[in-house]
Motif scaffolding. Structure first.
Motif, PDB file in Angstrom:
ATOM      1  N   SER A   1       0.815  -1.221   0.000  1.00 56.51           N
ATOM      2  CA  SER A   1       0.000   0.000   0.000  1.00 56.51           C
ATOM      3  C   SER A   1       0.852   1.276   0.000  1.00 56.51           C
ATOM      4  O   SER A   1       1.768   1.425   0.814  1.00 56.51           O
ATOM      5  CB  SER A   1      -0.891  -0.013   1.257  1.00 56.51           C
ATOM      6  N   ASP A   2       0.518   2.228  -0.892  1.00 62.22           N
ATOM      7  CA  ASP A   2       1.204   3.523  -0.904  1.00 62.22           C
ATOM      8  C   ASP A   2       0.879   4.319   0.353  1.00 62.22           C
ATOM      9  O   ASP A   2       1.711   5.055   0.869  1.00 62.22           O
ATOM     10  CB  ASP A   2       0.788   4.341  -2.140  1.00 62.22           C
ATOM     11  N   GLN A   3      -0.351   4.172   0.827  1.00 64.76           N
ATOM     12  CA  GLN A   3      -0.756   4.873   2.064  1.00 64.76           C
ATOM     13  C   GLN A   3       0.141   4.417   3.222  1.00 64.76           C
ATOM     14  O   GLN A   3       0.612   5.221   4.013  1.00 64.76           O
ATOM     15  CB  GLN A   3      -2.208   4.512   2.433  1.00 64.76           C
ATOM     16  N   VAL A   4       0.361   3.127   3.308  1.00 61.86           N
ATOM     17  CA  VAL A   4       1.177   2.575   4.394  1.00 61.86           C
ATOM     18  C   VAL A   4       2.641   2.996   4.223  1.00 61.86           C
ATOM     19  O   VAL A   4       3.328   3.307   5.199  1.00 61.86           O
ATOM     20  CB  VAL A   4       1.031   1.029   4.448  1.00 61.86           C
ATOM     21  N   ALA A   5       3.088   3.062   2.962  1.00 62.43           N
ATOM     22  CA  ALA A   5       4.489   3.433   2.701  1.00 62.43           C
ATOM     23  C   ALA A   5       4.801   4.838   3.214  1.00 62.43           C
ATOM     24  O   ALA A   5       5.959   5.166   3.485  1.00 62.43           O
ATOM     25  CB  ALA A   5       4.785   3.336   1.209  1.00 62.43           C
ATOM     26  N   SER A   6       3.771   5.680   3.390  1.00 68.57           N
ATOM     27  CA  SER A   6       4.011   7.034   3.885  1.00 68.57           C
ATOM     28  C   SER A   6       4.400   7.017   5.374  1.00 68.57           C
ATOM     29  O   SER A   6       4.844   8.009   5.921  1.00 68.57           O
ATOM     30  CB  SER A   6       2.784   7.925   3.660  1.00 68.57           C
ATOM     31  N   ILE A   7       4.225   5.882   6.035  1.00 65.08           N
ATOM     32  CA  ILE A   7       4.707   5.708   7.426  1.00 65.08           C
ATOM     33  C   ILE A   7       5.658   4.505   7.379  1.00 65.08           C
ATOM     34  O   ILE A   7       5.250   3.353   7.597  1.00 65.08           O
ATOM     35  CB  ILE A   7       3.526   5.464   8.404  1.00 65.08           C
ATOM     36  N   PRO A   8       6.944   4.760   7.063  1.00 61.56           N
ATOM     37  CA  PRO A   8       7.843   3.637   6.716  1.00 61.56           C
ATOM     38  C   PRO A   8       7.953   2.528   7.756  1.00 61.56           C
ATOM     39  O   PRO A   8       8.155   1.369   7.395  1.00 61.56           O
ATOM     40  CB  PRO A   8       9.195   4.331   6.522  1.00 61.56           C
TER      41      PRO A   8
ATOM     42  N   CYS B   1       7.418  -3.383   8.941  1.00 62.50           N
ATOM     43  CA  CYS B   1       6.754  -4.466   9.673  1.00 62.50           C
ATOM     44  C   CYS B   1       6.057  -5.430   8.712  1.00 62.50           C
ATOM     45  O   CYS B   1       6.315  -6.632   8.731  1.00 62.50           O
ATOM     46  CB  CYS B   1       5.758  -3.862  10.658  1.00 62.50           C
ATOM     47  N   ALA B   2       5.190  -4.861   7.852  1.00 62.73           N
ATOM     48  CA  ALA B   2       4.383  -5.710   6.961  1.00 62.73           C
ATOM     49  C   ALA B   2       5.268  -6.560   6.058  1.00 62.73           C
ATOM     50  O   ALA B   2       4.999  -7.749   5.846  1.00 62.73           O
ATOM     51  CB  ALA B   2       3.454  -4.835   6.124  1.00 62.73           C
TER      52      ALA B   2
END
Ligand SMILES: Cc1cc2nc3c(=O)[nH]c(=O)nc-3n(C[C@H](O)[C@H](O)[C@H](O)COP(=O)(O)OP(=O)(O)OC[C@H]3O[C@@H](n4cnc5c(N)ncnc54)[C@H](O)[C@@H]3O)c2cc1C
Length: 300
Positions: free
Chosen positions: A84-91, A96-97
């Motif tokens: 997810s790009d959204q998740v990538a904004s919080i590295p 973790c994922a």
């Protein structure tokens, strides 16, 4: 070994799942990815009489950014979060994922299942505690939102009632000049970490530490906030000396046991090294550098 017999029920909504949990009684269980529950059932360590499958509830896998928050549906798979790009904004979330077990487990396992399971060796609990994380739950009395540090009560124990479900994990997006990193040490991909460290910090200028959270994983019955280690950095310049003091402080609080993953002394040294590495990556990311990071594996 085969699991004990059980009945299977497919819920079409959270309300129906909650109703089924109530009707089928204390020995019924929700099943999401099945990556924790099925192995336990096959070893006969868990003996649910009924399984309520929530995989067909629409909208429960959604990952969306909204009003400065990242909302991850309970059924979001580790792989969905990794991609997810959204998740990538919080590295730190991407770290973790992308590092959980192997691709098979990541394709099935869910963030909601991980948080509900509250396994002290699980990666999500450790990482999400470095951020302002809330668990949205749904049950017969309606919805409630619970801060993650109040949601997990003990090893394998949460405040969820029997007829309540995790609906969504909500993470407040960190302020500007923030960065985080999660580093876990694993003997091989499909095993839980020997120890892990999650660091999320906000810089004041280039090197000053405005705020920081440090959480250690696999060091006790629950993920552990290393407050003394944080105090060694907060309000100070993040240099080699401060980083070493923080790593030493983290090493002191870890409640380690010798086991098949290593001796307590070995793990103590490991915790300090992981904290040091995670602080370094988190600070570089907070300065805007793009730093790739992955877990550490034996022999690599
Ligand atoms: C070989 C292997 C290696 C693994 N390695 C790691 C690892 O390194 N790091 C790591 O973090 N995890 C690891 N896991 C676990 C994996 O991440 C699981 O995905 C996770 O623990 C549980 O998610 P699940 O969706 O599979 O939950 P399930 O197994 O379906 O359920 C787990 C528990 O949570 C409950 N539950 C599930 N969803 C909900 C919900 N929405 N609301 C309320 N209760 C719910 C179930 O009733 C059950 O009690 C590993 C698993 C395997 C099989």
């Amino acid at each position: 070994m085969y699991a004990y017999p059980f009945s299977y029920h497919r819920a079409k909504s959270l309300a129906e799942a909650s109703q089924l949990l109530e009707q089928l009684g204390e020995d019924s269980r929700v099943i999401a990815g099945g990556q924790s529950l099925i192995p336990l059932m096959k070893m006969r360590l868990a003996r649910p009489t009924a399984l309520i499958d929530i995989n067909f509830i629409p909208g429960l896998s959604e990952i969306k950014g909204h009003n400065g928050e990242l909302c991850c549906g309970a059924l979001a798979r580790h792989t969905d979060l990794e991609m997810s790009d959204q998740v990538a904004s919080i590295p730190i979330l991407h770290d973790c994922a992308a590092g959980i077990a192997d691709v098979q487990v990541r394709n099935q396992g869910t963030i909601g299942g991980s948080i509900a399971e509250a396994d002290p060796s699980g990666d999500w609990g450790t990482v999400l505690l470095t951020l302002d994380t809330t668990v949205r739950c749904a049950g017969p009395r309606g919805e409630r939102s619970i801060a993650l540090d109040e949601f997990i009560k003990d090893a394998y124990t949460t405040v969820l009632g029997h007829d309540e479900l995790v609906q969504e994990i909500v993470v407040k997006k960190p302020p500007k000049n923030s960065g985080g990193a999660y580093v876990a040490f694993k003997r091989s991909a499909p095993v839980y970490a020997t120890a892990s460290a999650a660091v999320q910090l906000t810089l004041d200028g280039k090197d000053g530490c405005k705020d920081v959270r440090i959480v250690l994983g696999c060091v006790g019955l629950m993920a552990m906030r290393a407050k003394q280690a944080e105090a060694e950095l907060r309000g100070r310049i993040i240099d080699a000396q401060a980083t070493q003091r923080a790593a030493d402080a983290a090493r002191e609080i870890a409640e380690l046991q010798s086991d098949m993953r290593g001796s307590a002394e070995y793990k103590r040294a490991l915790v300090a090294a992981l904290v040091k590495k995670a602080i370094g990556i988190a600070a570089r990311r907070a300065r805007g550098e793009r730093v790739e990071s992955s877990h550490e594996y034996v022999g690599r």
